[in-house]
Design an enzyme around this catalytic site. Structure first.
Site, mmCIF file in Angstrom:
data_model
loop_
_atom_site.group_PDB
_atom_site.id
_atom_site.type_symbol
_atom_site.label_atom_id
_atom_site.label_comp_id
_atom_site.label_asym_id
_atom_site.label_seq_id
_atom_site.Cartn_x
_atom_site.Cartn_y
_atom_site.Cartn_z
ATOM 1 N N CYS A 78 0.806 -1.216 0.000
ATOM 2 C CA CYS A 78 0.000 0.000 0.000
ATOM 3 C C CYS A 78 0.832 1.256 0.000
ATOM 4 C CB CYS A 78 -0.882 -0.005 1.246
ATOM 5 S SG CYS A 78 -1.841 -1.505 1.375
ATOM 6 N N TYR A 121 10.685 -2.694 -9.282
ATOM 7 C CA TYR A 121 9.342 -2.540 -9.840
ATOM 8 C C TYR A 121 8.445 -1.570 -9.080
ATOM 9 C CZ TYR A 121 4.460 -3.578 -10.889
ATOM 10 O OH TYR A 121 3.145 -3.469 -11.218
ATOM 11 N N GLY A 142 2.547 -2.990 4.418
ATOM 12 C CA GLY A 142 3.393 -4.122 4.787
ATOM 13 C C GLY A 142 2.548 -5.335 5.089
ATOM 14 N N GLY A 199 -1.335 1.335 -4.752
ATOM 15 C CA GLY A 199 -2.591 0.722 -4.363
ATOM 16 C C GLY A 199 -3.745 1.342 -5.096
HETATM 17 P P1 AMP Z 1 3.243 -11.998 -14.853
HETATM 18 O O1 AMP Z 1 2.448 -11.594 -16.031
HETATM 19 O O2 AMP Z 1 2.444 -12.751 -13.847
HETATM 20 O O3 AMP Z 1 4.521 -12.725 -15.200
HETATM 21 O O4 AMP Z 1 3.683 -10.656 -14.110
HETATM 22 C C1 AMP Z 1 4.763 -9.929 -14.557
HETATM 23 C C2 AMP Z 1 4.377 -8.519 -14.865
HETATM 24 O O5 AMP Z 1 3.675 -7.956 -13.758
HETATM 25 C C3 AMP Z 1 5.607 -7.664 -15.096
HETATM 26 O O6 AMP Z 1 5.388 -6.953 -16.302
HETATM 27 C C4 AMP Z 1 5.696 -6.725 -13.903
HETATM 28 O O7 AMP Z 1 5.906 -5.400 -14.344
HETATM 29 C C5 AMP Z 1 4.371 -6.839 -13.204
HETATM 30 N N1 AMP Z 1 4.534 -7.157 -11.763
HETATM 31 C C6 AMP Z 1 5.532 -7.783 -11.134
HETATM 32 N N2 AMP Z 1 5.295 -7.899 -9.808
HETATM 33 C C7 AMP Z 1 4.096 -7.341 -9.585
HETATM 34 C C8 AMP Z 1 3.285 -7.120 -8.427
HETATM 35 N N3 AMP Z 1 3.661 -7.539 -7.214
HETATM 36 N N4 AMP Z 1 2.116 -6.494 -8.588
HETATM 37 C C9 AMP Z 1 1.722 -6.076 -9.805
HETATM 38 N N5 AMP Z 1 2.424 -6.245 -10.915
HETATM 39 C C10 AMP Z 1 3.590 -6.868 -10.833
#
Ligand code: AMP
Length: 487
Positions: A15, A261, A117, A41
């Site tokens: 958040c 990220y 957290g 968030g």
């Molecule tokens: P995926 O499609 O499941 O492999 O997620 C990877 C994509 O989601 C990447 O393009 C990242 O930029 C984004 N990403 C990675 N970690 C997170 C997260 N915790 N929450 C939201 N997006 C994420």
């Protein structure tokens, strides 16, 4: 709407938090700060203000702009002190009672708290508190703070808060508001970020801001003062800013994924601009896994700075070969695989002239389930690319986060189940490479190599969890199986 169980094995919140002290338009300033922290968030948002006599609160599901652009709502949030919260969209669902800041009336006055957290002993604390007669209003781990403060035998708010903090285990950056003070707290390892800023009013008097990231200071015209230290409680009251350090000092373990990220690229985190960090990681990636190609294409937006670093280092031209539609939320917001699949297509489209006939290096920050990469590679091939090479500016995500980043359970992490070659095949790329952990730390200039002096939490890449996970040690079959899975 389906509701998430309290003892769900997944982290619940990731958040953004914001608070302001001594500012004429405290709620409006908080809404602006939350707007700058929207990336942390998007599921729900809330503000609690205090006017010296009464607390006022407004919380809603949805984005900050949708909720707080109504002048009547801001007008009702009276007072010169306020705190606010943005809740992250996880795969579960949200109900209004799970929206923060949480507020309670205590014998010492009102108290509102906003938490970023995840607590790793929330389930056991929850059980113990319920046994003592505490009535929980929400399914959020953050509510344990309220009950621990309520039952504390200490008299002052700060002493009760310290008493509560000594019982919780986990990652937390908290902002709280009482009748007398604005409080900011970071967990002893400083996993999640929290910063202090200062507003200077026309008459020269100071106002104070606490926020998850520096980008929230910029929007409200506050100056950066400093990061709140790991394990520190910052107390802001009519006498000024005081610092309390109730914990034994330990090496801090800031979440390295914030750099990769999560944080906004224009924020400065622990002294390092996030944008700069991402470009440097991209340059390391190019040094480690160079391949001849015609064009470097970022997966927007999160892959952009790393792709720029990659392009500069490799000398290969950088092009926006994929265009992002900004009116669609992050793919993770969508709860089912089929919708997520649709979401990726809604979100990105191919800029064909930049891709057709070219050997393309795609750069993204991470592969979690692999959904995004698979769809993007397919799209780039369909646009006529001759070769598609995927480069990732993080090491493989092999472990779930239990400290506040929303990751799926281990079984759904592509890198937990497959080798890099298998992953390349599964996403349909001609080659796939991740930056190494050493490369990542070279880029950041600090590492975990000296075990006696670590700097980061990198559990999602290494499985080394720096904060105990008592809820995972619980006797329930599901939690035991999770633990086995983690090893
Ligand atoms: P995926 O499609 O499941 O492999 O997620 C990877 C994509 O989601 C990447 O393009 C990242 O930029 C984004 N990403 C990675 N970690 C997170 C997260 N915790 N929450 C939201 N997006 C994420």
């Amino acid at each position: 709407m389906q509701e998430r169980a309290f003892d769900d094995d997944k982290p619940h919140e990731e958040c953004g938090v914001f608070g302001v002290w001594n500012c004429a338009d405290a709620a409006a300033v908080t809404a602006l700060g939350l707007h700058a922290l929207q990336h942390r968030g998007q599921e729900a948002t809330g503000i609690v203000s205090y006017d010296g006599a009464r607390f006022h609160s407004h919380k809603a599901l949805g984005l900050v702009g949708e909720t707080f652009s109504d002048a009547r709502i801001i007008g009702q949030l009276k007072g010169s002190r306020a705190i606010g919260h943005n809740r992250y969209a996880t795969t579960g669902d949200t109900v209004l009672r799970n929206v923060q800041p949480l507020y309670a009336d205590f014998e010492f006055g009102g108290f509102a708290v906003a938490h970023n957290g995840n607590l790793t002993n929330a389930t056991s604390l929850h059980r113990a508190l319920v046994r003592r007669g505490c009535l929980f209003q929400s399914t959020m781990d953050s509510e344990v703070f309220i009950h621990l403060i309520a039952i504390s035998l200490y008299s002052t708010v700060v002493d009760r808060l310290i008493d509560a903090l000594k019982q919780v285990i986990g990652a937390y950056s908290l902002i709280a508001l009482s009748d007398e003070a604005l409080l900011g707290v970071r967990d002893p390892l400083g996993v999640r970020p929290l910063i202090l800023g200062r507003l200077t009013h026309a008459d020269g008097s100071p106002g104070w801001v606490l926020a998850s990231e520096t980008c929230a200071l910029d929007i409200v015209g506050a100056e950066f003062v400093r990061d709140v230290d790991p394990g520190e409680i910052v107390v802001i009251d009519n006498r000024g800013v005081h610092s309390i350090k109730p914990f034994t000092k330990e090496p801090s373990r800031f979440c390295v994924f914030e750099y990769i990220y999560f944080a906004r690229p224009d924020s400065v985190v622990e002294g390092m601009p996030v944008y700069e960090a991402r470009k440097r990681i991209g340059a390391e990636l190019a040094r480690e896994s160079h391949i001849d190609a015609d064009v470097i294409v970022p997966v927007p937006d999160s892959g952009v700075p790393a792709a720029m670093g990659y392009a500069t280092e490799s000398g290969i031209p950088f092009e926006l070969g994929i265009i992002r539609n900004h009116y669609v939320g992050r793919t993770f917001i969508e709860p089912t695989d089929s919708i997520r699949h649709l979401g990726v297509k809604l979100k990105h489209s191919a800029n064909k002239p930049m891709l057709a006939g070219k050997r393309v290096i795609l750069v993204d920050d991470s592969i979690v389930r692999g959904t995004t990469s698979r769809k993007i590679v397919e799209m780039v091939r369909a646009a006529g690319a001759a070769e598609v090479h995927m480069r990732i500016s993080s090491p493989p995500t092999t472990h779930s986060c239990f400290y506040g980043i929303d990751t799926p359970e281990r079984g759904k992490l592509l890198a937990a189940r497959h080798s890099v070659d298998e992953m390349a095949r599964l996403i349909g790329a001609d080659s796939l490479a991740f930056v190494s952990l050493d490369g990542l730390y070279r880029a950041l200039g600090k590492s975990n190599r000296d075990a006696a002096k670590p700097h980061y939490c990198d559990a999602c890449f290494t499985g080394e969890y720096p904060i105990a996970l008592p809820d995972m040690m619980d006797n329930s079959d599901r939690q035991l199986s999770l633990l086995t899975e983690m090893r």
